[in-house]
Write an enzyme that holds these catalytic residues in place. Structure first.
Site, mmCIF file in Angstrom:
data_model
loop_
_atom_site.group_PDB
_atom_site.id
_atom_site.type_symbol
_atom_site.label_atom_id
_atom_site.label_comp_id
_atom_site.label_asym_id
_atom_site.label_seq_id
_atom_site.Cartn_x
_atom_site.Cartn_y
_atom_site.Cartn_z
ATOM 1 N N THR A 10 0.745 -1.300 -0.526
ATOM 2 C CA THR A 10 0.622 -0.112 -0.049
ATOM 3 C C THR A 10 0.720 1.272 0.462
ATOM 4 O O THR A 10 0.280 2.377 0.091
ATOM 5 C CB THR A 10 -0.982 -0.150 1.469
ATOM 6 O OG1 THR A 10 0.072 -0.204 2.488
ATOM 7 C CG2 THR A 10 -2.290 -0.889 1.030
ATOM 8 N N ALA A 247 6.693 6.463 8.393
ATOM 9 C CA ALA A 247 5.392 6.406 7.858
ATOM 10 C C ALA A 247 5.383 6.548 6.480
ATOM 11 O O ALA A 247 7.238 7.174 6.027
ATOM 12 C CB ALA A 247 4.224 7.037 8.764
ATOM 13 N N LYS A 248 4.925 6.302 5.947
ATOM 14 C CA LYS A 248 4.772 6.553 4.438
ATOM 15 C C LYS A 248 5.448 7.934 3.895
ATOM 16 O O LYS A 248 5.670 7.987 3.127
ATOM 17 C CB LYS A 248 3.299 6.367 3.421
ATOM 18 C CG LYS A 248 3.223 4.705 4.271
ATOM 19 C CD LYS A 248 2.743 3.883 3.133
ATOM 20 C CE LYS A 248 3.040 1.949 3.234
ATOM 21 N NZ LYS A 248 1.895 1.700 3.823
ATOM 22 N N ARG A 249 4.559 8.656 4.884
ATOM 23 C CA ARG A 249 4.849 10.075 4.683
ATOM 24 C C ARG A 249 6.322 10.465 4.028
ATOM 25 O O ARG A 249 7.064 11.585 3.433
ATOM 26 C CB ARG A 249 4.029 11.301 5.589
ATOM 27 C CG ARG A 249 4.860 11.043 6.746
ATOM 28 C CD ARG A 249 4.558 11.737 7.607
ATOM 29 N NE ARG A 249 4.913 11.471 9.014
ATOM 30 C CZ ARG A 249 4.158 11.129 9.733
ATOM 31 N NH1 ARG A 249 3.499 10.420 9.607
ATOM 32 N NH2 ARG A 249 5.346 10.453 10.964
ATOM 33 N N ASP A 250 7.568 9.836 5.041
ATOM 34 C CA ASP A 250 8.940 10.103 5.091
ATOM 35 C C ASP A 250 9.791 9.517 3.794
ATOM 36 O O ASP A 250 10.591 8.748 4.386
ATOM 37 C CB ASP A 250 9.608 9.768 5.856
ATOM 38 C CG ASP A 250 8.978 9.998 7.404
ATOM 39 O OD1 ASP A 250 8.896 10.789 7.970
ATOM 40 O OD2 ASP A 250 8.125 8.860 8.615
#
Ligand code: GLU
Length: 286
Positions: A10, A247-250
């Site tokens: 994901t 997290a995915k934002r990093d």
């Protein structure tokens, strides 16, 4: 010894995933086996391109797995069979509540947070009559919840072995009536993961400490479904320069960006195995 790494396709894998994969993969050095499971049960969020990228990332790290990857999307019949079994034993019930319904009940004083920071289901649909259930199942979207009080009465006290800590008591009741089959997916993470670990013969579950509380529920499902109990190691989580868990934002911590920046994959894997992180990153227990 058989370990596994179970990415959800994901988003891009980051240093935290690499740390988990490296620790699990280390089983192979001692003559054990290491398998790959793809947690792609969430059809709305899983993407083939993320799966392809994850396989590329693992190969870059020098991580290879035994056999073919197992995809949860191919195992739906097993999840259904387990759910049918629990249903026949009166241990699950259909729940028609929307998020808004649950939020409204929880605004009442008895609403309490569970261990994983979510909310304990207030039990609204637990006592519906058989007729009402049958009528609404035909007409309304619903999930299936475990009747936690009934389930824990059957199993009694449960424990698991946490590496380095000895036996740890499972506290499934703290999670309330957890969802085992979602409205939008034929199994929840709890049911699918527990069944898969058993079916794949996983002896040691190595995963992030963000999932320690989930093991309360997995241990209960093992007892209810007569499944073997693996050992567990819930490892520290990789945090970024801001001290927060990745997290995915990093994006800077994604394995694709580290690779693009010229990082040596196998050298990074060796460092992670020794719990050494690139500058600015750290390991923390949640
Ligand atoms: N697919 C889960 C995740 O990416 C891991 C599940 C597990 O290791 O049990 O967080």
């Amino acid at each position: 010894m058989l370990t596994r790494f179970a990415p959800s396709p994901t988003g891009e894998l980051h240093l935290g995933h690499a740390y988990s994969a490296v620790l699990a993969h280390a089983a192979r050095r001692g003559g054990g086996r290491f398998v790959l499971r793809i947690d792609d049960i969430d059809g709305s969020r899983s993407r083939e391109e993320y799966l392809a990228a994850a396989l590329t990332d693992l190969a870059w790290l020098g991580i290879f797995w035994d056999g073919d990857p197992v995809r949860q999307s191919q195992r739906l019949a097993s999840y259904q069979a387990a759910l049918d079994d629990l249903r026949a034993r009166g241990l699950v019930y259909p729940c028609f509540c929307t998020r808004a319904d649950i939020a409204a009940s929880l605004a009442a004083p008895h609403g309490a947070p569970d261990h994983s920071g979510g909310a304990i289901y207030p039990g609204t649909c637990r006592h519906l009559s058989d007729e009402e259930r049958a009528r609404r199942i035909a007409a309304e979207p619903h999930c299936w919840r475990l009747d936690m009080a009934k389930a824990t009465a059957l199993t009694g006290d449960l424990e698991w072995e946490e590496q380095g800590q000895g036996l740890r008591r499972a506290d499934p009741a703290a999670h309330g009536d957890v969802v085992l089959a979602r409205k939008d997916a034929p199994a929840s993470y709890h049911l699918a993961s527990t069944l898969d670990d058993a079916a794949m013969g996983v002896t040691h579950v190595i995963r992030g400490a963000d999932l320690t509380a989930s093991t309360d529920v997995h241990r209960l499902l093992q007892a209810l479904l007569g499944l073997p109990v693996p050992r567990y190691r819930h490892h520290a989580l990789v945090c970024g320069p801001d001290g927060r868990r990745l997290a995915k934002r990093d994006a800077a911590a994604s394995l694709a960006s580290l690779r693009a920046a010229g990082t040596d994959g196998p050298a990074l894997a060796a460092d992670l195995l020794g719990h050494r992180l690139p500058t600015g990153y750290s390991l923390r227990m949640p």
